[in-house]
Design a protein around this motif. Structure first.
Motif, PDB file in Angstrom:
ATOM      1  N   GLN A  24       0.831  -1.196   0.000  1.00  0.00           N
ATOM      2  CA  GLN A  24       0.000   0.000   0.000  1.00  0.00           C
ATOM      3  C   GLN A  24       0.870   1.252   0.000  1.00  0.00           C
ATOM      4  O   GLN A  24       1.980   1.254   0.531  1.00  0.00           O
ATOM      5  N   PRO A  25       0.381   2.350  -0.586  1.00  0.00           N
ATOM      6  CA  PRO A  25       1.137   3.604  -0.550  1.00  0.00           C
ATOM      7  C   PRO A  25       1.431   4.009   0.885  1.00  0.00           C
ATOM      8  O   PRO A  25       0.613   3.812   1.785  1.00  0.00           O
ATOM      9  N   VAL A  26       2.604   4.574   1.117  1.00  0.00           N
ATOM     10  CA  VAL A  26       3.114   4.764   2.471  1.00  0.00           C
ATOM     11  C   VAL A  26       2.260   5.698   3.309  1.00  0.00           C
ATOM     12  O   VAL A  26       2.017   5.443   4.493  1.00  0.00           O
ATOM     13  N   ALA A  27       1.797   6.805   2.762  1.00  0.00           N
ATOM     14  CA  ALA A  27       0.985   7.729   3.556  1.00  0.00           C
ATOM     15  C   ALA A  27      -0.346   7.089   3.933  1.00  0.00           C
ATOM     16  O   ALA A  27      -0.798   7.201   5.076  1.00  0.00           O
ATOM     17  N   LEU A  28      -0.969   6.418   2.970  1.00  0.00           N
ATOM     18  CA  LEU A  28      -2.257   5.783   3.224  1.00  0.00           C
ATOM     19  C   LEU A  28      -2.140   4.731   4.308  1.00  0.00           C
ATOM     20  O   LEU A  28      -2.930   4.705   5.263  1.00  0.00           O
ATOM     21  N   ARG A  29      -1.162   3.853   4.185  1.00  0.00           N
ATOM     22  CA  ARG A  29      -1.043   2.762   5.146  1.00  0.00           C
ATOM     23  C   ARG A  29      -0.676   3.295   6.529  1.00  0.00           C
ATOM     24  O   ARG A  29      -1.104   2.747   7.545  1.00  0.00           O
ATOM     25  N   THR A  30       0.095   4.381   6.595  1.00  0.00           N
ATOM     26  CA  THR A  30       0.468   4.950   7.889  1.00  0.00           C
ATOM     27  C   THR A  30      -0.726   5.597   8.564  1.00  0.00           C
ATOM     28  O   THR A  30      -0.960   5.408   9.762  1.00  0.00           O
ATOM     29  N   LEU A  31      -1.520   6.357   7.810  1.00  0.00           N
ATOM     30  CA  LEU A  31      -2.692   7.014   8.383  1.00  0.00           C
ATOM     31  C   LEU A  31      -3.698   5.981   8.894  1.00  0.00           C
ATOM     32  O   LEU A  31      -4.235   6.123  10.007  1.00  0.00           O
ATOM     33  N   ILE A  32      -3.947   4.955   8.099  1.00  0.00           N
ATOM     34  CA  ILE A  32      -4.898   3.926   8.522  1.00  0.00           C
ATOM     35  C   ILE A  32      -4.364   3.168   9.733  1.00  0.00           C
ATOM     36  O   ILE A  32      -5.111   2.887  10.685  1.00  0.00           O
ATOM     37  N   ALA A  33      -3.074   2.850   9.725  1.00  0.00           N
ATOM     38  CA  ALA A  33      -2.481   2.101  10.840  1.00  0.00           C
ATOM     39  C   ALA A  33      -2.585   2.890  12.144  1.00  0.00           C
ATOM     40  O   ALA A  33      -2.942   2.329  13.191  1.00  0.00           O
ATOM     41  N   ILE A  34      -2.279   4.184  12.108  1.00  0.00           N
ATOM     42  CA  ILE A  34      -2.358   4.997  13.325  1.00  0.00           C
ATOM     43  C   ILE A  34      -3.785   5.020  13.856  1.00  0.00           C
ATOM     44  O   ILE A  34      -4.028   4.825  15.056  1.00  0.00           O
ATOM     45  N   ASN A  35      -4.753   5.248  12.975  1.00  0.00           N
ATOM     46  CA  ASN A  35      -6.143   5.303  13.409  1.00  0.00           C
ATOM     47  C   ASN A  35      -6.603   3.984  14.010  1.00  0.00           C
ATOM     48  O   ASN A  35      -7.257   3.959  15.062  1.00  0.00           O
ATOM     49  N   VAL A  36      -6.266   2.874  13.361  1.00  0.00           N
ATOM     50  CA  VAL A  36      -6.722   1.568  13.828  1.00  0.00           C
ATOM     51  C   VAL A  36      -6.045   1.186  15.137  1.00  0.00           C
ATOM     52  O   VAL A  36      -6.703   0.704  16.078  1.00  0.00           O
ATOM     53  N   VAL A  37      -4.733   1.421  15.241  1.00  0.00           N
ATOM     54  CA  VAL A  37      -4.010   1.082  16.470  1.00  0.00           C
ATOM     55  C   VAL A  37      -4.530   1.898  17.650  1.00  0.00           C
ATOM     56  O   VAL A  37      -4.742   1.372  18.755  1.00  0.00           O
ATOM     57  N   VAL A  38      -4.750   3.184  17.429  1.00  0.00           N
ATOM     58  CA  VAL A  38      -5.272   4.039  18.496  1.00  0.00           C
ATOM     59  C   VAL A  38      -6.672   3.587  18.914  1.00  0.00           C
ATOM     60  O   VAL A  38      -7.006   3.549  20.108  1.00  0.00           O
ATOM     61  N   TYR A  39      -7.493   3.216  17.928  1.00  0.00           N
ATOM     62  CA  TYR A  39      -8.856   2.765  18.239  1.00  0.00           C
ATOM     63  C   TYR A  39      -8.832   1.486  19.073  1.00  0.00           C
ATOM     64  O   TYR A  39      -9.558   1.364  20.072  1.00  0.00           O
ATOM     65  N   ILE A  40      -8.001   0.521  18.674  1.00  0.00           N
ATOM     66  CA  ILE A  40      -7.929  -0.739  19.415  1.00  0.00           C
ATOM     67  C   ILE A  40      -7.400  -0.509  20.825  1.00  0.00           C
ATOM     68  O   ILE A  40      -7.933  -1.052  21.809  1.00  0.00           O
ATOM     69  N   ALA A  41      -6.351   0.305  20.942  1.00  0.00           N
ATOM     70  CA  ALA A  41      -5.791   0.595  22.261  1.00  0.00           C
ATOM     71  C   ALA A  41      -6.819   1.281  23.156  1.00  0.00           C
ATOM     72  O   ALA A  41      -6.911   1.000  24.364  1.00  0.00           O
ATOM     73  N   TRP A  42      -7.621   2.152  22.560  1.00  0.00           N
ATOM     74  CA  TRP A  42      -8.618   2.881  23.340  1.00  0.00           C
ATOM     75  C   TRP A  42      -9.673   1.949  23.926  1.00  0.00           C
ATOM     76  O   TRP A  42     -10.184   2.195  25.033  1.00  0.00           O
TER      77      TRP A  42
END
Length: 339
Positions: A24-42
């Motif tokens: 996946q393109p680097v910006a896209l995969r980074t933005l999605i990863a941050i959002n998903v990781v933060v959501y799961i941690a929350w």
């Protein structure tokens, strides 16, 4: 049918996901990863009162005075927080990330990683600023705490809809509609929600869409409002300056790692894995895809006239950048990418 879990199957699934992720393109995969990781941690940490209070009071966007005026970083951090619980919270982040993936992936590969990142951030900041303004004028009407990436995602969608007014998306029940009509439909629904006490942060949606519109218009007029985001992709931007293999050679010097490369390395990943597909600013990679498509097209009996035109457009991007293209050239490149 296998009734028992097998470790090899688990490892294969993990490897498949890692392979997909690296492509996946680097910006896209980074933005999605941050959002998903933060959501799961929350979902686990929201029960811890000190953390819960810190997130809501310091990281989420507080529109009550003085709120984010004294903590301006909230204009950025709230775009990565999805604090809803249960099925509604899951739908919130799923809706945002799916639209970001569907629209942002193609946009990043055509415009560059820095432009997608800049649009995401500027859309979120625009949504936050409009929310603060309404918070001062109409305290509590739209809610005092705002979180979620909806403003950022609508900023991306609006920018793409303005830059590519002919772009269409397929929807269940509605069929194929223009992206611009879809975005305007979202905003119209927001206008109706604003008349109710739904708790939806409609001001963030409106502000994000407005920011995306202004960014797209600025780009059409030759004003680059996204160049500051190149800092995060320093190594990839340098690599993109090399010409295609038939017209030049890539520099032998190893490009300097950008901020997101270093972040991925720190997290244990390999920033070089998938960098050719993730580096959307690399015209050589785009040229390679076009070359592959050209071979398929020639085998099916298509004329070389269109491929020659795409070749010329890619050369122009390599020399002067994507923003130098005319609307007709952008249309040709977009249609070629769909074939």
């Amino acid at each position: 049918m296998h009734l028992f879990w097998h470790p090899n199957g688990h490892l294969a699934a993990v490897n498949q996901f890692q392979s997909w992720y690296s492509r996946q393109p680097v910006a896209l995969r980074t933005l999605i990863a941050i959002n998903v990781v933060v959501y799961i941690a929350w979902q686990f940490l929201r029960w811890v009162e000190p953390i819960n209070g810190f997130v809501y009071n310091v990281l989420a966007l507080n529109t009550e005075w003085p709120g984010a005026v004294l903590m301006p970083w909230q204009l950025l951090t709230y775009n990565f927080l999805h604090l809803g619980a249960g099925f509604g919270g899951l739908l919130h982040i799923a809706f945002n990330m799916l639209w970001l993936y569907w629209i942002g992936k193609e946009f990043e590969r055509m415009h560059g990683s820095h432009e997608l990142l800049a649009l995401y951030i500027l859309g979120g900041v625009g949504g936050g600023l409009l929310s603060l303004l309404f918070g001062l004028l109409m305290p509590g009407f739209f809610g005092s705490i705002i979180h979620g990436a909806s403003g950022s995602v609508l900023g991306v969608l609006m920018a793409v809809a303005i830059l590519y007014p002919y772009k269409k998306v397929a929807l269940i029940f509605l069929g194929t509609v223009k992206l611009l009509y879809l975005v305007l439909g979202f905003l119209a629904i927001d206008a109706l929600l604003a008349l109710s006490s739904s708790g939806v942060a409609v001001t963030a949606h409106w502000g994000g869409a407005l920011a995306g519109f202004l960014c797209a218009r600025a780009g059409q007029r030759g004003v680059d409002v996204t160049s500051w985001a190149r800092f995060f992709f320093e190594g990839r931007s340098r690599g993109s300056r090399s010409r295609r293999s038939g017209r030049g050679s890539r520099t032998a010097t190893e490009p300097k790692m950008g901020f997101l490369d270093r972040l991925e390395q720190w997290l244990g990943g390999d920033p070089k894995v998938g960098s050719s597909s993730g580096s959307s600013t690399d015209v050589k990679e785009a040229s390679g895809r076009r070359s592959s498509q050209r071979s398929d097209q020639s085998s099916s009996g298509r004329s070389s006239g269109n491929t020659d035109e795409v070749d010329r457009i890619l050369d122009k991007i390599s020399e002067k950048g994507y923003d130098s293209l005319s609307e007709e050239e952008k249309r040709i490149l977009y249609e070629a990418s769909q074939s």
